[in-house]
Design a protein around this motif. Structure first.
Motif, PDB file in Angstrom:
ATOM      1  N   THR A 129       0.879  -1.165   0.000  1.00  0.00           N
ATOM      2  CA  THR A 129       0.000   0.000   0.000  1.00  0.00           C
ATOM      3  C   THR A 129       0.914   1.211   0.000  1.00  0.00           C
ATOM      4  N   ASP A 134      -4.387   5.915  -0.338  1.00  0.00           N
ATOM      5  CA  ASP A 134      -4.698   4.844  -1.282  1.00  0.00           C
ATOM      6  C   ASP A 134      -5.678   3.882  -0.625  1.00  0.00           C
ATOM      7  N   TYR A 138      -1.981  -2.027  -4.165  1.00  0.00           N
ATOM      8  CA  TYR A 138      -2.129  -1.866  -5.609  1.00  0.00           C
ATOM      9  C   TYR A 138      -0.982  -2.538  -6.350  1.00  0.00           C
ATOM     10  N   SER A 140       0.958  -1.601  -9.090  1.00  0.00           N
ATOM     11  CA  SER A 140       1.142  -0.298  -9.742  1.00  0.00           C
ATOM     12  C   SER A 140       2.124  -0.355 -10.903  1.00  0.00           C
ATOM     13  N   ARG A 160      -3.836   1.094 -13.352  1.00  0.00           N
ATOM     14  CA  ARG A 160      -3.825   0.954 -11.899  1.00  0.00           C
ATOM     15  C   ARG A 160      -4.778  -0.174 -11.497  1.00  0.00           C
ATOM     16  N   CYS A 161      -4.271  -1.056 -10.627  1.00  0.00           N
ATOM     17  CA  CYS A 161      -4.973  -2.296 -10.315  1.00  0.00           C
ATOM     18  C   CYS A 161      -5.034  -2.496  -8.806  1.00  0.00           C
ATOM     19  N   GLN A 162      -6.211  -2.363  -8.257  1.00  0.00           N
ATOM     20  CA  GLN A 162      -6.445  -2.472  -6.822  1.00  0.00           C
ATOM     21  C   GLN A 162      -6.810  -3.909  -6.458  1.00  0.00           C
ATOM     22  N   GLU A 262     -13.312   1.357  -6.883  1.00  0.00           N
ATOM     23  CA  GLU A 262     -11.842   1.369  -6.954  1.00  0.00           C
ATOM     24  C   GLU A 262     -11.358   2.777  -6.655  1.00  0.00           C
ATOM     25  N   PHE A 265      -6.337   6.600  -5.401  1.00  0.00           N
ATOM     26  CA  PHE A 265      -4.981   6.124  -5.621  1.00  0.00           C
ATOM     27  C   PHE A 265      -4.088   7.299  -5.995  1.00  0.00           C
TER      28      PHE A 265
END
Length: 467
Positions: A129, A134, A138, A140, A160-162, A262, A265
């Motif tokens: 994290t 945020d 992620y 990133s 961007r991928c959570q 989502e 970020f």
């Protein structure tokens, strides 16, 4: 391809090769085991940003490792590609124009270990994290590689991928090529086949940011950047081809008609991207190398900014030179977060040419907000030089161009939903100016002085006075 001089370092082909190169020149800091995954990894990486890459063994008690800051310098990126820093943008231009077909292999290091049941992403890999607000961990620095069901083509992007659940990832998909492929999949009534690839060599990382036509696989540019086709392997659960030497591959599908919250970020403008309902990736399998290394990019750091800036410079330079062949170079300044502030070097031959170049620059990419055109004697990679040109060659009532209510970046918080103003500054010398009016001062022989020869050791000025 660009010719590499005999003095230039050889290009690197894997992430691990690059770590060896960095470590061999004291540019890699290895942290003590156990640095926290929540904010602590990012804090250390930011403290070293631009000076050293950071390697974190067993962060937060996890069995894996994290690395950050791999390409947080233009000079490092050029070195990784085997070219000089001055050749970097043109080298990227040539690679994008002359891609090399992929080399598909049957076996690959990235599929040494396979997980295809009871998947829990956070147990399998140490996902940090990063910034304060945020919404969670992620991915990133992952390359989202998608397969177009209509054409079979691939697209590569960093999205961007959570991490939203054990096998679910929230994905921000912008209205570009991944979105086009998703809509094609939607028409076919199936989820979009994707792979999220983490831990690749610098050339593959940089190639993901190329601005090319839909259907051109950016992985082919990666091969051209280092002078040999990129080895790829087909995913275990779908048709996506991924870099064979990658550290980690997360295979899955972007689900149809599914949206989940989502964000926020920390993004490249060094503000937060807002929370909203986004696309969702369902994870079908995770494959990786032995003892995989998880690459993370801290939002808003130098690595984040440079990865976006260099490919954009190559595209903008090519676009401008088609209409203005006297444009010699462009630079997206880091003070403008590598996106919003463009400096253009022009060998001006016609009165008014610089203003036309400004208009062309704004058309070259919608992110450009402020542009400055300078003469060839100004170093556009030195912000102080550009500011000096503005201070001594620019008059607002004569040299300013303003375009209101135009498309800009949606991540610029000063706009209204991405709509704002653009400003261009013509900081060139008028062609009819008398020769001495803008003549730069110089001391003859200054550059040739060998300071070590002419300066005595020590600082005993009193003794020198008496001698």
């Amino acid at each position: 391809m660009s010719q590499v001089s005999s003095a230039a370092p050889s290009p690197v082909f894997t992430l691990r090769d690059w770590l060896d190169r960095l470590a061999g020149n004291d540019r890699l800091a290895v942290a003590k085991p156990g640095i926290g995954l929540v904010h602590e990894v990012a804090a250390v990486a930011n403290r070293l940003d631009g000076r050293k890459a950071s390697f974190f063994p067993r962060p937060g008690g996890h069995h894996g490792s994290v690395v950050s800051g791999l390409v947080s310098s233009r000079a490092w990126m050029a070195e990784a590609l085997g070219v000089s820093q001055g050749e970097l943008v043109r080298h990227f231009q040539k690679a994008a124009a002359n891609p090399l077909p992929l080399n598909e292999v049957a076996d690959a290091p990235c599929q040494t270990v396979v997980h295809d049941r009871d998947i829990d992403i956070l147990k399998l890999m140490p996902v940090p994290t990063l910034n304060e607000h945020d919404s969670g961990p992620y991915v990133s620095a992952g390359l989202m590689i998608s397969h177009d069901p209509a054409t079979g083509a691939q697209n590569v992007a960093i999205l961007r991928c959570q991490i939203s659940g054990p096998d679910r990832i929230g994905v921000l998909i912008l209205p570009r090529h991944t979105d086009l492929f998703y809509r094609n999949a939607e028409q076919a009534g199936e989820g979009l086949e994707v792979a999220l690839v983490v831990g690749v060599d610098p050339a593959t990382l940089l190639s993901s940011q190329a601005i090319v036509a839909a259907g051109q696989d950016e992985l082919e540019i990666a091969g051209a950047l280092v002078g040999r086709p990129l080895d790829v392997v087909r995913c275990k659960t779908n048709r996506v081809l991924v870099p064979a030497e990658a550290e980690i591959v997360i295979e899955g599908r972007i689900l149809l008609r599914t949206r989940e919250p989502e964000g926020p970020f920390g993004e490249f403008p060094q503000y937060y991207g807002e929370r909203a309902d986004r696309h969702v990736m369902h994870v079908d399998a995770v494959t990786h190398r032995e003892k995989p290394i998880f690459h993370t990019i801290v939002g808003g750091g130098l690595e984040h900014l440079l990865l976006g800036a260099i490919p954009r410079e190559a595209t903008i330079l090519a676009t401008l030179q088609r209409s203005f062949p006297n444009v010699q170079d462009v630079h997206l300044a880091l003070g403008g977060v590598g996106r919003y502030h463009l400096y253009v070097k022009l060998k001006q031959t016609q009165t008014g040419e610089a203003k036309n170049v400004l208009l062309g620059a704004f058309a070259a990419h919608y992110d450009i907000k402020h542009a400055v055109v300078v003469d060839t004697d100004v170093d556009i990679h030195d912000p102080q030089e550009v500011e000096w040109a503005i201070a001594t060659r620019f008059q607002a009532d004569r040299d300013l161009v303003v375009i209101s209510h135009s498309q800009g970046s949606k991540l610029d918080p000063s706009t209204e939903g991405g709509v704002g103003a653009k400003m261009g500054l013509d900081a060139t010398i008028p062609l009819d100016a008398p020769e001495m009016k803008f003549k730069r001062i110089r001391v003859p022989g200054q550059a040739e002085v060998d300071i070590d020869v002419v300066i005595a050791s020590g600082s005993d000025w009193r003794g020198a006075l008496e001698r």
